[in-house]
Design an enzyme around this catalytic site. Structure first.
Site, PDB file in Angstrom:
ATOM      1  CD1 TRP A 146       0.561  -0.624   3.135  1.00 51.00           C
ATOM      2  CD2 TRP A 146      -0.495   1.319   3.416  1.00 51.00           C
ATOM      3  NE1 TRP A 146       0.952  -0.110   4.358  1.00 51.00           N
ATOM      4  CE2 TRP A 146       0.315   1.081   4.566  1.00 51.00           C
ATOM      5  CE3 TRP A 146      -1.263   2.486   3.375  1.00 51.00           C
ATOM      6  CZ2 TRP A 146       0.377   1.974   5.639  1.00 51.00           C
ATOM      7  CZ3 TRP A 146      -1.196   3.373   4.453  1.00 51.00           C
ATOM      8  CH2 TRP A 146      -0.374   3.117   5.566  1.00 51.00           C
ATOM      9  CG  ASP A 147       4.865   0.751   1.296  1.00 48.17           C
ATOM     10  OD1 ASP A 147       3.945   0.108   1.817  1.00 48.17           O
ATOM     11  OD2 ASP A 147       6.046   0.669   1.656  1.00 48.17           O
ATOM     12  CD  GLU A 190       2.956  -3.724   9.307  1.00 44.83           C
ATOM     13  OE1 GLU A 190       4.189  -3.681   9.493  1.00 44.83           O
ATOM     14  OE2 GLU A 190       2.432  -3.945   8.204  1.00 44.83           O
ATOM     15  CE  LYS A 217       6.901  -1.661  11.583  1.00 40.15           C
ATOM     16  NZ  LYS A 217       6.365  -2.765  10.746  1.00 40.15           N
ATOM     17  CD  GLN A 218       3.247   3.151   9.400  1.00 38.19           C
ATOM     18  OE1 GLN A 218       3.714   2.143   8.919  1.00 38.19           O
ATOM     19  NE2 GLN A 218       2.947   4.200   8.663  1.00 38.19           N
TER      20      GLN A 218
END
Lengths: 770, 770
Positions: free
Chosen positions: A356-357, A487, A600-601
């Protein structure tokens, strides 16, 4: 390893030979041209630490997926980017000794990536049997002829006199370092050599891709007095010419190696040998000089519209150019069958496939710096995979045309190898829907909806409809068992970001439907037929979900809650962590990470970034402060979005800190793993943090809008934006912003919230008073 | 395949040869003797579908664990039970044709497992070149000499006259069907044969276990007129004697094959060849007849105290005896280094290692049917693994002596290969604590606490202390990210069962501490030193958790909630499921299963079963009805506990239905996978559902207590219980219960809640009036 590479606005420079850094440098100095890529491996033999990497766009292999206990719905294979036959090799023997820097340590070693002209250069002096020789090589993968690679390899004797040999070769016996169980992927179909030439045709097992490498070379000595002797060598997987000659003191010999690289994506295998030779001949007819010239002209043009100039901060300048350089050499938008892997052409990891980046971090870059077709091709890539996405949904138990796009793919099939990600990290579906909106909002290409977009949106909305369920308990719809972009959690309920982008997709699909029904009724009839769409019934169900979807919220902190129950976790801040335990993913067990509050983000910030207009500044600030404090940024995709939001709320120091982290992630090897390859997809995020962050660029009511914030350390920031046929140059200085409409029609735009008119060729200058 | 095997109270009978059923029958007819086991593979060559399986207790191999992306804390290997060299083989050639039932279909084929005497018999007639021969074999693994296996193989000619050969052999070239990547596990150390004998010494790679197989044989003809000719064959991995002889019409030849099987668990490898020959010689000196006699005497004794007799229901009778037979031949309690794998000696699956099944489902059986040492050895097995359990906790980030026992183990190390299970399914720790309590409550062996139990309890309690965290939000302790026994969920918060058994462990550890401090102060000093225990600080922390641990409860349904948020799921009942979709684990994606409300085995009911005394009948009934309706029983461990609780609340029909399901799970192959092996550990559950369920047996205030409920279909149920030196015989008839104290001292006990006295040799008879 901060500071290992010399800072320079246009170059990456490595001085001195450090074998322990070699794999990292092989990644950093990688070259590509959209169709192929090459790590900065040495041409001559090197038996020290090295990760050999030659990659061909679109060529992959279905590596085995192994899990503990197989369960229904697990992906069947893990697509792996392949290390392809080695075409760069040139063995060198001096006085009967094989040149190998693992055995003969070089002095004055220097490796330079020239980003302006797109080539790799290496120079060093080496002592063999007490004699000194100076060696330099220059290599580029032609951006003009994307099936051609060129190497100039020069040896100058300082005090040696005697025999040397140069052996340009093709080598088919290659492996992937990270393949499961040491499998070999390539079968050699043809391998031959003749005087002055050699070729190798190789076919992947299982996937049946064919690649053809054809090499030629020229040898140039300073005085044309020696006719080199040539020995033709060919083995089962190896084709070479050994060129023997005599080198005098102070003299130089140069070998130019030309290689054409063809794949069955573009050529029928039967014609490859002939076609490869033909392309090679064309290249050799043109010759090194003009090949280099036409190549560097492409780079010149690329930079003309995609360069970002930062004055007053060479490290930042170098960082952003390195990112732009890599993005432009990884994907050129020529072929809608291709996409961008997380490591591009710089390493094997992550299988080199599409995540999806692309939609979340890369489309904005290509939208603003490349012709419309480039971003459009990335969208069409997904459109073509729609049937596979529906099939993927069916495998998991969805039906009626519900599309779940894969988390990772090469050809539309899911090929990730963590089930918890493939099943639960479904927000990717939303990013693919959002990219359609983003593209149309930017380009104004409304017709895309009827032509391609709407079918994708219907498929995705059908998925969301089936993926939520009614909670009798809550009397609302809930979305259970998901993983957000963070994640460091999995199988959570009511992840705010996932639910948000699901709801948004439903809303946007309704709008898109109205638009197509009204503006292109015939297209709607086709789509209705293709998808078996039941307008009334399906849209009614969607509207009900839009009305009644549950979102977790924390009343006390007044923040959107990442997921239900997040506040039951022990609340700690990233700043409380012992620096010796960071990154936590290298020090903590996965169990501990999953149960901690560390992020993580940040999911919620990702959502706020995408849907910024819905939130007032105070809400953005509150959420930013809450989540940034808990985020460890152990995803390369994390700092950019945080940097943008920090810019938005005027937190200059945080925005700058996070910008540096994304922009120099690889150059400074923040995560201590650059040897595995570069973080190509996060480089789009770096660009976003400059243009969307510091530039404050967005689309507001169909117009470009800027709210610039110049980092204190910078004197000026200059970038260009392609926008609906115009090139807009933006320059931000300490006290002044200027916007120039270089070409195209006049336009309206917003600057700091005020609508302005900007005619062709004119510059708008605004003073900043802060 | 219900009804495939003929119903008989003491035998399992297969009539007719059905190659497609062969692997299933190989499991069903498996033999074992606690030290080794053997699937019912044919002695003679068979090239049709077959899963070769020879297993040696305690011999395993560290197969690779493969996951998508490795993360810290993942188990390093997956211990795999090994298929060992084949010692049963006897090749048969008739008239130059190799006997192979895949090519020569047999008639009158019959396979019988004689459970009463513990042997496998096979008979069939086969036609070779138009001539008929009758073949029968009988095999047993001596329960008396647990390193000896014996085969009687007989061939009778009906109308054939001519040459035959019989080739008893040892074959070392064996593999595991389910091994990763076809690895070979065994290295052959020695392989030799001589006239009348052969031996094979094999060593496992990596783990270095050695096994030695020594064979001998005798040939018996009806008239001793032929001296057979013998050809000695030995190859690298194969040792054999080919016995050639002449067979007359109507005559029979019998080959007795004797094999000694030694492992390095019990013998130094250097002495194995000699020792193996010695044991073989002893066996051959004793001869077939007396070996069989002493073997069947052991079974006679086993049945004398562990048999359960059911009158009026042959299928149920056969089922329970099959379960008891398997339990007794899988584990004899002789060696505290051994444990019981889910498939015992009947298949490769589940790695053959120790799960929590032992504590939860097997200890009750051995407690009541075997000498105290047997259950005690199972406890000591865990005691010896305590240091490894602490190490395992450390790998995940726990400290200070917190012990997390592995989910699966061979030697104390975690070796499961699903991380979500190893990290999250921590309730296993509670089962290990509970087993200590259960053992002491049953045997009255309080001294076990000071000797072994308390150290284990402290380690486990320390784990629970660190595994919960304080929720500011709830102002209670919470237990996040767990998986309960219901593996159709993972990473849930506040799983009722896990929290319940954690809290109970803390309480019991406090009691155990008081007991040891008071009764054995010197032992306490030793334990305090060994564990570095801080009485005041640690117990205070435990008490705080006991006071403030959160348990989810559903007020409306008045049931304990399996986990937080369970009621957000779409609530459906198992009865709503389309039978074509069951078992759901074979029809649904794992994603769909995880998100559904369906339960593999009910956590809450497991907890209610363990702590039954804490709940009134109405609470048990409500929870049973709620969860049973949602449970799909797709774990072999599920129906037994449900059956017991159904008995408890007087739901006879449900109790009986679930009993049949557990008792005939393998014989009727409910899950369509018996070919992979038997569900050995669930067989303990079957026993529980008879004795704890229908017998209503429990321990009440240190006394045996019975609340019998006889299934309507049964005329009588009779079983015996070993209890603190006594053998109590329980007989339940339609209108009458009788309890007989066969030996030992007089005792008090409860029958239907009323305390009674039962003297030695006396029978207590109570009428049932319902």
């Amino acid at each position: 390893m901060k500071g290992y590479y010399k800072t320079d606005p246009w170059k990456i420079i490595e001085e001195g030979f450090h074998p322990e850094m070699n794999e990292a440098s092989e990644s950093i100095f990688s070259l590509g041209n959209g169709s192929m890529g090459q790590r900065a491996n040495f041409e001559e033999q090197y038996s020290g630490p090295s990760l050999q990497g030659t990659y061909l766009a679109g060529i992959y292999y279905p590596d085995k997926t192994r899990v503990g206990w197989w369960k229904n719905g697990y992906p069947e294979y893990f697509a792996k980017v392949l290390n392809a036959p080695n075409w760069i090799g040139i063995d060198v023997e001096i006085d009967g000794v094989m040149l190998d820097l693992h055995h003969q340590s070089p002095s004055q070693f220097m490796r330079v990536l020239n980003m302006h002209q797109g080539y790799l250069e290496r120079k060093f002096t080496v002592e063999v049997n007490g004699k000194q020789l100076e060696i330099s090589s220059r290599r580029f993968l032609s951006m003009k002829r994307d099936e051609t690679g060129v190497i100039r390899y020069a040896i100058r004797s300082l005090d040696y006199q005697g025999k040397i040999s140069l052996t340009p070769y093709l080598e088919g016996d290659v492996v992937n370092r990270d393949s499961n169980y040491g499998e070999r992927f390539w079968d050699i179909i043809e391998c031959d050599a003749g005087p002055g030439t050699g070729h190798l045709i190789s076919r992947t097992r299982k996937t049946g891709f064919t690649a053809c490498f054809t090499m030629g070379y020229e040898v140039e000595t300073e005085e044309d007095i020696y006719t080199p002797e040539v020995e033709v060598i060919h083995k089962e997987q190896y084709a070479a010419n050994r060129v023997l000659l005599h080198l005098d003191k102070g003299k130089e010999v140069v070998l130019y190696k030309y290689v054409s690289v063809l794949t069955s994506l573009n050529h029928p295998p039967a014609a490859m040998a002939r076609k490869g030779k033909e392309l090679l001949d064309h290249a050799m007819d043109a010759g090194y000089g003009s090949l280099f010239e036409e190549h560097s002209e492409v780079w010149e043009k690329n930079w003309a519209h995609s360069d970002i100039s930062i004055e007053g901060d060479t490290a930042a300048q170098q960082g952003i150019r390195f990112n732009i350089f890599q993005l432009n050499q990884t994907y050129t938008g020529r072929d809608e069958r291709l996409n961008i892997g997380p490591k591009g052409f710089t390493g094997e990891k992550y299988g080199g496939s599409t995540y999806w980046d692309t939609e979340a971090y890369l489309i904005p870059f290509y939208l603003s710096t490349a012709p419309e077709e480039v971003a459009r091709n990335l969208l069409i890539y997904r459109y073509k995979h729609l049937p596979k996405a529906i099939e993927n949904g069916e495998k998991l138990g969805f039906s009626g045309g519900a599309a779940l796009y894969p988390m990772v793919t090469m050809n539309g099939e899911e090929c990730h190898n963590e089930w918890e990600i493939t099943f639960e990290e479904i927000h990717r579906n939303g990013a693919i829907a959002f990219a359609i909106y983003n593209y149309i909002r930017y380009t104004g290409d409304d017709a895309y909806l009827a032509a391609y977009g709407l079918e994708v949106l219907i498929g995705i909305s059908r998925f969301w409809k089936q993926r939520v369920n009614w909670s009798e308990e809550k009397q609302q719809f809930v979305m259970l068992g998901v993983t957000g972009p963070n994640e460091y959690e999995n199988n959570v309920n009511n992840n705010w970001y996932t639910s948000k982008i699901a709801l948004w997709t439903l809303e946007y699909t309704l709008k898109a439907l109205s638009h197509v029904i009204e503006s292109e009724p015939e297209a709607y009839i086709r789509i209705k037929k293709n998808t078996g769409f039941d307008l009334e019934k399906e849209t009614e169900a969607w509207k009900e979900i839009i009305d009644k979807l549950y979102f977790p919220y924390h009343g006390e902190e007044k923040v959107f809650l990442q997921q239900e129950g997040y506040m039951d976790k022990e609340q700690r801040l990233a700043s409380d962590l012992d620096p010796a335990e960071r990154p936590i993913n290298q020090h903590w067990s996965w169990d501990r990470i999953l149960r901690s509050c560390f992020i993580k983000q940040a999911d919620v910030l990702q959502g706020i970034y995408l849907f910024e207009d819905e939130f007032d500044l105070e809400t953005i600030r509150r959420n930013f402060e809450f989540y940034e404090a808990r985020t460890v940024h152990e995803s390369s995709l994390s700092p950019c979005v945080h940097s943008i939001l920090a810019s938005r709320i005027g937190n200059e120091s945080k925005a700058y800190e996070l910008y540096l982290r994304t922009s120099r992630l690889d150059l400074d090897d923040y995560n201590n793993e650059v040897r595995e390859g570069l973080h190509i997809t996060s480089m789009g995020g770096t660009w976003m943090s400059v243009v969307h962050g510091f530039g404050g660029m967005k689309i507001r009511e169909g117009l470009l809008s800027f709210d610039p914030l110049l980092p204190l350390k910078w004197e000026a920031l200059t970038f260009k934006i392609l926008y609906r046929g115009r090139t807009v140059k933006v320059q931000i200085k300490r006290n002044q912003v200027s916007l120039e409409n270089l070409d195209g029609e006049g336009m309206e735009l917003y600057l700091y919230g005020v609508k302005k008119q900007l005619e062709t060729g004119r510059t708008l200058v605004a003073e900043i008073t802060s």
